[in-house]
Design a protein around this motif. Sequence first.
Motif, short mmCIF file in Angstrom:
data_model
loop_
_atom_site.label_atom_id
_atom_site.label_comp_id
_atom_site.label_asym_id
_atom_site.label_seq_id
_atom_site.Cartn_x
_atom_site.Cartn_y
_atom_site.Cartn_z
N LEU A 68 -10.03 -56.72 9.12
CA LEU A 68 -9.28 -57.39 10.20
C LEU A 68 -8.80 -58.74 9.71
CD1 LEU A 68 -11.78 -56.84 13.18
CD2 LEU A 68 -10.00 -55.29 12.36
N THR A 69 -7.57 -59.10 10.04
CA THR A 69 -7.10 -60.43 9.69
C THR A 69 -7.64 -61.49 10.65
OG1 THR A 69 -5.04 -60.13 10.92
CG2 THR A 69 -5.00 -59.63 8.54
N ASP A 70 -8.18 -61.05 11.78
CA ASP A 70 -8.81 -61.96 12.74
C ASP A 70 -10.05 -61.26 13.29
OD1 ASP A 70 -9.61 -63.67 14.77
OD2 ASP A 70 -7.61 -63.87 15.63
N VAL A 71 -11.23 -61.69 12.89
CA VAL A 71 -12.46 -61.03 13.33
C VAL A 71 -12.68 -61.15 14.84
CG1 VAL A 71 -13.63 -61.03 11.10
CG2 VAL A 71 -13.91 -62.98 12.64
N ALA A 72 -11.91 -61.99 15.50
CA ALA A 72 -11.98 -62.07 16.96
C ALA A 72 -11.49 -60.76 17.59
CB ALA A 72 -11.16 -63.25 17.48
N ASP A 73 -10.79 -59.92 16.82
CA ASP A 73 -10.32 -58.62 17.31
C ASP A 73 -11.39 -57.54 17.22
OD1 ASP A 73 -7.69 -59.34 18.04
OD2 ASP A 73 -7.05 -59.25 15.95
N ARG A 74 -12.59 -57.90 16.83
CA ARG A 74 -13.67 -56.93 16.65
C ARG A 74 -13.97 -56.14 17.92
NH1 ARG A 74 -18.97 -58.03 17.15
NH2 ARG A 74 -20.37 -56.44 16.37
N SER A 75 -13.97 -56.78 19.07
CA SER A 75 -14.27 -56.05 20.30
C SER A 75 -13.17 -55.03 20.62
CB SER A 75 -14.49 -57.00 21.48
OG SER A 75 -13.34 -57.77 21.71
N SER A 76 -11.93 -55.35 20.31
CA SER A 76 -10.84 -54.37 20.48
C SER A 76 -11.01 -53.21 19.50
CB SER A 76 -9.49 -55.04 20.28
OG SER A 76 -9.25 -55.99 21.29
N LEU A 77 -11.40 -53.52 18.28
CA LEU A 77 -11.69 -52.48 17.29
C LEU A 77 -12.78 -51.56 17.83
CD1 LEU A 77 -11.66 -51.19 14.38
CD2 LEU A 77 -13.40 -52.90 13.82
N ASN A 78 -13.83 -52.14 18.40
CA ASN A 78 -14.94 -51.34 18.92
C ASN A 78 -14.46 -50.37 20.00
OD1 ASN A 78 -16.82 -52.50 17.22
ND2 ASN A 78 -17.50 -54.01 18.72
N ARG A 79 -13.57 -50.81 20.87
CA ARG A 79 -13.05 -49.92 21.92
C ARG A 79 -12.31 -48.72 21.32
NH1 ARG A 79 -12.31 -54.83 24.50
NH2 ARG A 79 -10.13 -55.05 23.87
N VAL A 80 -11.45 -48.98 20.36
CA VAL A 80 -10.70 -47.89 19.72
C VAL A 80 -11.67 -46.98 18.97
CG1 VAL A 80 -8.93 -47.34 18.00
CG2 VAL A 80 -8.58 -49.26 19.57
N TYR A 81 -12.64 -47.56 18.29
CA TYR A 81 -13.64 -46.81 17.52
C TYR A 81 -14.43 -45.87 18.42
CZ TYR A 81 -17.11 -46.30 13.75
OH TYR A 81 -17.92 -45.83 12.75
N GLU A 82 -14.85 -46.38 19.57
CA GLU A 82 -15.63 -45.57 20.52
C GLU A 82 -14.81 -44.41 21.08
OE1 GLU A 82 -18.89 -48.70 22.32
OE2 GLU A 82 -16.91 -48.58 23.26
N GLU A 83 -13.51 -44.62 21.27
CA GLU A 83 -12.65 -43.55 21.76
C GLU A 83 -12.35 -42.52 20.67
OE1 GLU A 83 -9.12 -45.32 23.41
OE2 GLU A 83 -10.27 -46.45 24.90
N PHE A 84 -12.27 -42.98 19.43
CA PHE A 84 -11.89 -42.12 18.31
C PHE A 84 -13.03 -41.20 17.88
CE2 PHE A 84 -11.10 -41.23 13.79
CZ PHE A 84 -9.80 -40.76 13.84
N PHE A 85 -14.24 -41.74 17.77
CA PHE A 85 -15.39 -40.98 17.28
C PHE A 85 -16.33 -40.60 18.41
CE2 PHE A 85 -14.36 -43.39 13.36
CZ PHE A 85 -14.20 -42.33 12.49
N ALA A 86 -16.78 -39.34 18.40
CA ALA A 86 -17.80 -38.88 19.34
C ALA A 86 -19.17 -39.30 18.82
CB ALA A 86 -17.72 -37.36 19.47
N GLU A 87 -20.15 -39.29 19.68
CA GLU A 87 -21.54 -39.55 19.29
C GLU A 87 -22.05 -38.39 18.44
OE1 GLU A 87 -23.65 -42.09 20.00
OE2 GLU A 87 -22.48 -43.24 21.43
#
Length: 117
Positions: A68-87
């Motif tokens: 990430l060019t801005d680690v402040a975007d980590r929470s947005s990354l987490n949202r996309v990550y949770e939607e993309f990958f199943a448990e």
Amino acid sequence: MSNEHPYPAAFRSGDLVAVSGRLGVTATGALVPGGFEAECAQAFANLDAALQSVGAGRADVVKVVAYLTDVADRSSLNRVYEEFFAEPRPARSCIGAASLPYGGVVEVEALARVRDV
């Protein structure tokens, strides 16, 4: 912008798959408009396509690295990550980067293991 690179989007060696960094770009190589979340969603869609190109899928992924060019975007990354990958989701690292190719704000790469059924 050229989409030609001296490396494949994904490389399979036996049951291991390495996916090269995927940016939030379209097939023409242009960044998708809409900021971080749009680029992030596109980067993961591109990751999906790269996995499929070598006979792998999301469920085969064991490790993801996100730049990430801005680690402040980590929470947005987490949202996309949770939607993309199943448990259970794969392991993940998140690294701050000074810049990314084409002026992107997020790049993702992955390691997968394909188990033959």
